[in-house]
Design an enzyme around this catalytic site. Structure first.
Site, PDB file in Angstrom:
ATOM      1  N   CYS A  88      -0.109  -3.237  -4.349  1.00  0.00           N
ATOM      2  CA  CYS A  88       0.727  -3.814  -5.648  1.00  0.00           C
ATOM      3  C   CYS A  88       0.823  -2.208  -5.830  1.00  0.00           C
ATOM      4  O   CYS A  88       0.153  -1.272  -6.343  1.00  0.00           O
ATOM      5  CB  CYS A  88      -0.984  -3.752  -6.696  1.00  0.00           C
ATOM      6  N   CYS A 219       6.284  -6.573 -11.065  1.00  0.00           N
ATOM      7  CA  CYS A 219       5.535  -6.515 -10.068  1.00  0.00           C
ATOM      8  C   CYS A 219       5.863  -5.941  -9.006  1.00  0.00           C
ATOM      9  O   CYS A 219       7.207  -5.450  -9.209  1.00  0.00           O
ATOM     10  CB  CYS A 219       5.306  -8.212  -8.809  1.00  0.00           C
TER      11      CYS A 219
END
Ligand SMILES: N[C@@H](CCC[C@H](N)C(=O)O)C(=O)O
Length: 275
Positions: A88, A219
């Site tokens: 992530c 993201c």
């Protein structure tokens, strides 16, 4: 109240519940993750960052992720639906900011362990964190059916899977209300789907539908995937990528990608949701 300590943080409004669990004592079930991330019944977040010492992780790492073993701290990342992800990009910046904030590291350049291996981070005194995201793998092309259109793009691994699709018009016009339908042969583990457009030289606008979390305001790995998709193969480039929650910069060269962007810790407290 006796409960578990937590913090809340975000990077370009991709938000996370941070759970300090240095000795790996917490059994974090999918159900608990879903409840913590619930925006009405829980704390609310796109995902969870469990802060655990790598040696206390209690999980076998894939051979490709073994470099994580040299990092003292491991980012155990979970999507809001309870699923596990390899990496992530916004999360690792927020995780690094938390380690500094909590006094768990010396200095401001160190490595964070992830399921995609060790990532070097540089934590600015305020604001931005820069992460060496490592290799970016182009794996061909594929397509996805969205609510009102089919999009085509580049299949890219940034440790986790992405389909980064250039669209002709403003990204605001793309309907991301339904989960994208993917080619399951190309993406057996699912994927994050980005739509992007170049708005001026060196600047991309991007939106994303994340695997395991739905449409989010940003993201980090998706930002890197879109920047790589927009760069001719074999060339280096620097991109500013604008998302709903802010902006990051991506530097691409033959070694892979680095990404700079904001990371903030916004709250700390105790939760009874895990007791
Ligand atoms: N928001 C993240 C990516 C989180 C994982 C992703 N949803 C997946 O399942 O691969 C980022 O900032 O990169």
């Amino acid at each position: 109240m006796v409960g578990m300590r937590f913090a809340k943080g975000h990077g370009t409004e991709n938000d996370f519940v941070i759970l300090p669990d240095p000795d790996g004592e917490l059994e974090l079930t999918e159900e608990a993750v879903r409840l913590l991330c619930d925006r009405r019944a829980g704390i609310g977040g796109d995902g969870i960052l469990r802060v655990v010492r790598t040696r206390a992780l209690g999980e076998a790492l894939a051979p490709s992720a073994r470099t994580a073993e040299r990092a003292e701290w491991f980012m155990d990342y979970r999507n809001s639906d309870g699923s596990v992800a390899e990496m992530c990009g916004n999360g690792v910046r927020v995780f690094a900011r938390y380690l500094v904030h909590a006094g768990l590291v010396d200095g401001d350049v160190f490595e964070v362990g992830t399921r995609d291996g060790a990532k070097e981070v540089r934590v600015g005194s305020e604001g931005d964190v820069t992460v060496d995201m490592g290799r970016v793998e182009r794996q061909g092309t594929s397509s996805a059916k969205l609510a009102r259109q089919v999009v085509h793009g580049a299949q890219i691994s940034v440790g986790n899977p992405h389909l980064a699709c250039e669209v002709p018009g403003p990204v605001a016009d793309v309907d991301l209300t339904e989960p994208p339908l993917l080619d399951r042969e190309a993406f057996p583990e699912g994927a994050n789907v980005e739509v992007y457009t170049e708005v001026e030289p060196g600047v991309l606008d991007m939106r994303v539908f994340e695997r395991g979390s739905g449409e989010t305001r940003s993201c980090g790995t998706g930002i890197v995937a879109a920047a790589a998709a927009a760069t001719p193969a074999g060339e280096g480039a620097t991109w500013r990528v604008r998302v709903l929650g802010g902006e990051c910069t991506v530097f691409l060269d033959s070694d892979g990608a680095r990404m700079s962007g904001p990371a903030a810790i916004v709250a700390e407290g105790e939760t009874s949701l895990l007791s």
